[in-house]
Design a protein around this motif. Sequence first.
Motif, PDB file in Angstrom:
ATOM      1  N   ALA A  16      44.656  12.145  41.790  1.00  0.00           N
ATOM      2  CA  ALA A  16      43.534  11.494  41.597  1.00  0.00           C
ATOM      3  C   ALA A  16      42.372  11.837  42.542  1.00  0.00           C
ATOM      4  CB  ALA A  16      43.837  10.229  41.607  1.00  0.00           C
ATOM      5  N   ILE A  17      41.089  12.522  41.808  1.00  0.00           N
ATOM      6  CA  ILE A  17      40.012  12.948  42.648  1.00  0.00           C
ATOM      7  C   ILE A  17      38.896  12.059  41.831  1.00  0.00           C
ATOM      8  CG2 ILE A  17      38.467  14.458  43.365  1.00  0.00           C
ATOM      9  CD1 ILE A  17      40.739  16.303  43.495  1.00  0.00           C
ATOM     10  N   ALA A  18      38.111  11.005  42.642  1.00  0.00           N
ATOM     11  CA  ALA A  18      37.120  10.103  41.914  1.00  0.00           C
ATOM     12  C   ALA A  18      37.731   9.591  40.645  1.00  0.00           C
ATOM     13  CB  ALA A  18      36.093  10.963  41.654  1.00  0.00           C
ATOM     14  N   SER A  19      36.947   9.810  39.536  1.00  0.00           N
ATOM     15  CA  SER A  19      37.520   8.990  38.318  1.00  0.00           C
ATOM     16  C   SER A  19      38.254  10.329  37.472  1.00  0.00           C
ATOM     17  CB  SER A  19      36.297   8.333  37.440  1.00  0.00           C
ATOM     18  OG  SER A  19      35.568   9.415  37.437  1.00  0.00           O
ATOM     19  N   GLN A  20      38.557  11.119  37.917  1.00  0.00           N
ATOM     20  CA  GLN A  20      39.164  12.177  37.083  1.00  0.00           C
ATOM     21  C   GLN A  20      40.495  12.465  37.673  1.00  0.00           C
ATOM     22  OE1 GLN A  20      36.618  15.820  37.442  1.00  0.00           O
ATOM     23  NE2 GLN A  20      35.256  14.906  35.888  1.00  0.00           N
ATOM     24  N   ILE A  21      41.452  13.033  36.555  1.00  0.00           N
ATOM     25  CA  ILE A  21      42.654  13.281  37.086  1.00  0.00           C
ATOM     26  C   ILE A  21      43.120  14.741  36.923  1.00  0.00           C
ATOM     27  CG2 ILE A  21      45.339  13.284  36.362  1.00  0.00           C
ATOM     28  CD1 ILE A  21      44.534  10.682  37.778  1.00  0.00           C
ATOM     29  N   ILE A  22      43.383  15.485  37.785  1.00  0.00           N
ATOM     30  CA  ILE A  22      43.343  16.909  38.134  1.00  0.00           C
ATOM     31  C   ILE A  22      44.880  17.468  38.270  1.00  0.00           C
ATOM     32  CG2 ILE A  22      42.668  19.047  39.034  1.00  0.00           C
ATOM     33  CD1 ILE A  22      40.195  17.467  40.017  1.00  0.00           C
ATOM     34  N   GLU A  23      45.287  18.396  37.157  1.00  0.00           N
ATOM     35  CA  GLU A  23      46.678  18.657  37.299  1.00  0.00           C
ATOM     36  C   GLU A  23      46.815  19.558  38.614  1.00  0.00           C
ATOM     37  OE1 GLU A  23      49.135  17.328  35.898  1.00  0.00           O
ATOM     38  OE2 GLU A  23      47.606  15.724  34.875  1.00  0.00           O
ATOM     39  N   LYS A  24      47.777  19.398  39.294  1.00  0.00           N
ATOM     40  CA  LYS A  24      48.019  20.279  40.446  1.00  0.00           C
ATOM     41  C   LYS A  24      49.500  20.811  40.707  1.00  0.00           C
ATOM     42  CE  LYS A  24      46.847  20.843  45.372  1.00  0.00           C
ATOM     43  NZ  LYS A  24      46.578  20.396  46.540  1.00  0.00           N
ATOM     44  N   SER A  25      49.880  21.963  40.379  1.00  0.00           N
ATOM     45  CA  SER A  25      51.388  22.205  40.502  1.00  0.00           C
ATOM     46  C   SER A  25      51.917  22.391  42.009  1.00  0.00           C
ATOM     47  CB  SER A  25      51.713  23.463  39.522  1.00  0.00           C
ATOM     48  OG  SER A  25      51.466  23.296  38.346  1.00  0.00           O
ATOM     49  N   GLU A  26      52.681  21.570  42.289  1.00  0.00           N
ATOM     50  CA  GLU A  26      53.163  21.603  43.742  1.00  0.00           C
ATOM     51  C   GLU A  26      54.636  21.350  43.707  1.00  0.00           C
ATOM     52  OE1 GLU A  26      51.066  19.114  46.408  1.00  0.00           O
ATOM     53  OE2 GLU A  26      49.074  20.348  46.307  1.00  0.00           O
ATOM     54  N   GLY A  27      55.361  22.085  44.572  1.00  0.00           N
ATOM     55  CA  GLY A  27      56.788  21.716  44.591  1.00  0.00           C
ATOM     56  C   GLY A  27      57.193  20.409  45.022  1.00  0.00           C
ATOM     57  N   CYS A  28      57.938  19.881  44.279  1.00  0.00           N
ATOM     58  CA  CYS A  28      58.459  18.327  45.058  1.00  0.00           C
ATOM     59  C   CYS A  28      59.761  18.275  44.518  1.00  0.00           C
ATOM     60  CB  CYS A  28      57.680  17.265  44.186  1.00  0.00           C
ATOM     61  SG  CYS A  28      58.438  15.622  44.859  1.00  0.00           S
ATOM     62  N   PHE A  29      61.091  18.273  45.156  1.00  0.00           N
ATOM     63  CA  PHE A  29      62.076  18.627  44.877  1.00  0.00           C
ATOM     64  C   PHE A  29      63.146  17.367  44.338  1.00  0.00           C
ATOM     65  CE2 PHE A  29      61.049  22.683  46.310  1.00  0.00           C
ATOM     66  CZ  PHE A  29      61.849  23.687  45.709  1.00  0.00           C
ATOM     67  N   LEU A  30      62.558  16.340  44.781  1.00  0.00           N
ATOM     68  CA  LEU A  30      62.988  15.183  44.318  1.00  0.00           C
ATOM     69  C   LEU A  30      61.885  14.176  43.792  1.00  0.00           C
ATOM     70  CD1 LEU A  30      65.234  13.801  47.304  1.00  0.00           C
ATOM     71  CD2 LEU A  30      65.755  14.341  44.910  1.00  0.00           C
ATOM     72  N   TRP A  31      62.066  13.822  42.586  1.00  0.00           N
ATOM     73  CA  TRP A  31      61.076  12.958  41.693  1.00  0.00           C
ATOM     74  C   TRP A  31      60.817  11.507  42.453  1.00  0.00           C
ATOM     75  CZ3 TRP A  31      57.706  13.147  38.247  1.00  0.00           C
ATOM     76  CH2 TRP A  31      57.332  12.086  37.481  1.00  0.00           C
ATOM     77  N   ALA A  32      61.720  11.265  43.532  1.00  0.00           N
ATOM     78  CA  ALA A  32      61.408   9.902  43.894  1.00  0.00           C
ATOM     79  C   ALA A  32      60.449  10.117  45.024  1.00  0.00           C
ATOM     80  CB  ALA A  32      62.815   9.546  44.671  1.00  0.00           C
ATOM     81  N   SER A  33      60.426  11.306  45.646  1.00  0.00           N
ATOM     82  CA  SER A  33      59.451  11.529  46.692  1.00  0.00           C
ATOM     83  C   SER A  33      58.087  11.792  46.191  1.00  0.00           C
ATOM     84  CB  SER A  33      60.044  12.934  47.759  1.00  0.00           C
ATOM     85  OG  SER A  33      60.165  13.946  46.892  1.00  0.00           O
ATOM     86  N   LEU A  34      58.011  12.248  45.167  1.00  0.00           N
ATOM     87  CA  LEU A  34      56.717  12.482  44.567  1.00  0.00           C
ATOM     88  C   LEU A  34      55.948  11.074  44.206  1.00  0.00           C
ATOM     89  CD1 LEU A  34      54.251  13.781  42.946  1.00  0.00           C
ATOM     90  CD2 LEU A  34      56.067  13.769  40.879  1.00  0.00           C
ATOM     91  N   ILE A  35      56.741  10.233  43.446  1.00  0.00           N
ATOM     92  CA  ILE A  35      56.409   8.823  43.217  1.00  0.00           C
ATOM     93  C   ILE A  35      56.022   8.067  44.490  1.00  0.00           C
ATOM     94  CG2 ILE A  35      56.734   6.415  42.251  1.00  0.00           C
ATOM     95  CD1 ILE A  35      56.408   8.988  40.190  1.00  0.00           C
ATOM     96  N   CYS A  36      56.824   8.326  45.585  1.00  0.00           N
ATOM     97  CA  CYS A  36      56.522   7.683  46.889  1.00  0.00           C
ATOM     98  C   CYS A  36      55.294   8.015  47.390  1.00  0.00           C
ATOM     99  CB  CYS A  36      57.688   8.137  47.847  1.00  0.00           C
ATOM    100  SG  CYS A  36      59.056   7.321  47.732  1.00  0.00           S
TER     101      CYS A  36
END
Length: 204
Positions: free
Chosen positions: A12-32
């Motif tokens: 989230a940047i300002a009022s827009q959602i920008i898709e950014k592909s980054e590595g996250c090997f545990l779904w839980a850690s991303l939501i955290c």
Amino acid sequence: MPGVGQVAHPVAIASQIIEKSEGCFLWASLICSELRQVTSEREIDMVIPRLLRPLETEGRTLIRTLVHGDLWDGNASVDVSTGRPLIFDPTPLYAHNEYGMGPWWAPRHKMTSAYIAAYTEHYQKSEPVADFEDCGAPYGLRVDLHASSLYPGSLRHRNLVMDTMRALLKKYPLGYTGYLVEKNSAAAASNQAVTASWREPTTA
């Protein structure tokens, strides 16, 4: 598309959602990482791993699915000429398929429990099924965080996040460790029952 074992996530940047592909090997850690901006480390580290880590442990694997990302009643309609549904204004990302139901867990929306029930008639609930409803809570929190960023002068959505997190923390005070203890205790009890059945004398 992300690499094997990775997911793309929105930033989230300002009022827009920008898709950014980054590595996250545990779904839980991303939501955290998404929730750390509004609530305490203790609440996050207890609640989110407890609900989401079992999705990717004990031999389970999440299959990344392209989801709409913001599918609520304001982004859905019906074509009056054909009667077919229309969806628009997506923020697409590869994620756990049930993440797409995030807005439906918010009672303020029109697409709520009836839509969740219809969805699960066509798609099997992720294991462990017993956690299905509570697993939807972190995804709903993500929706409330997005709404909060759009209305920085209002604390309504941020307070919803805090209330939900406190309720989950009360329900899961031991976090993922508590899940492992319960699971191991159940396995031990099952093994004891099997052992006892082997030792029972047979009657003539």
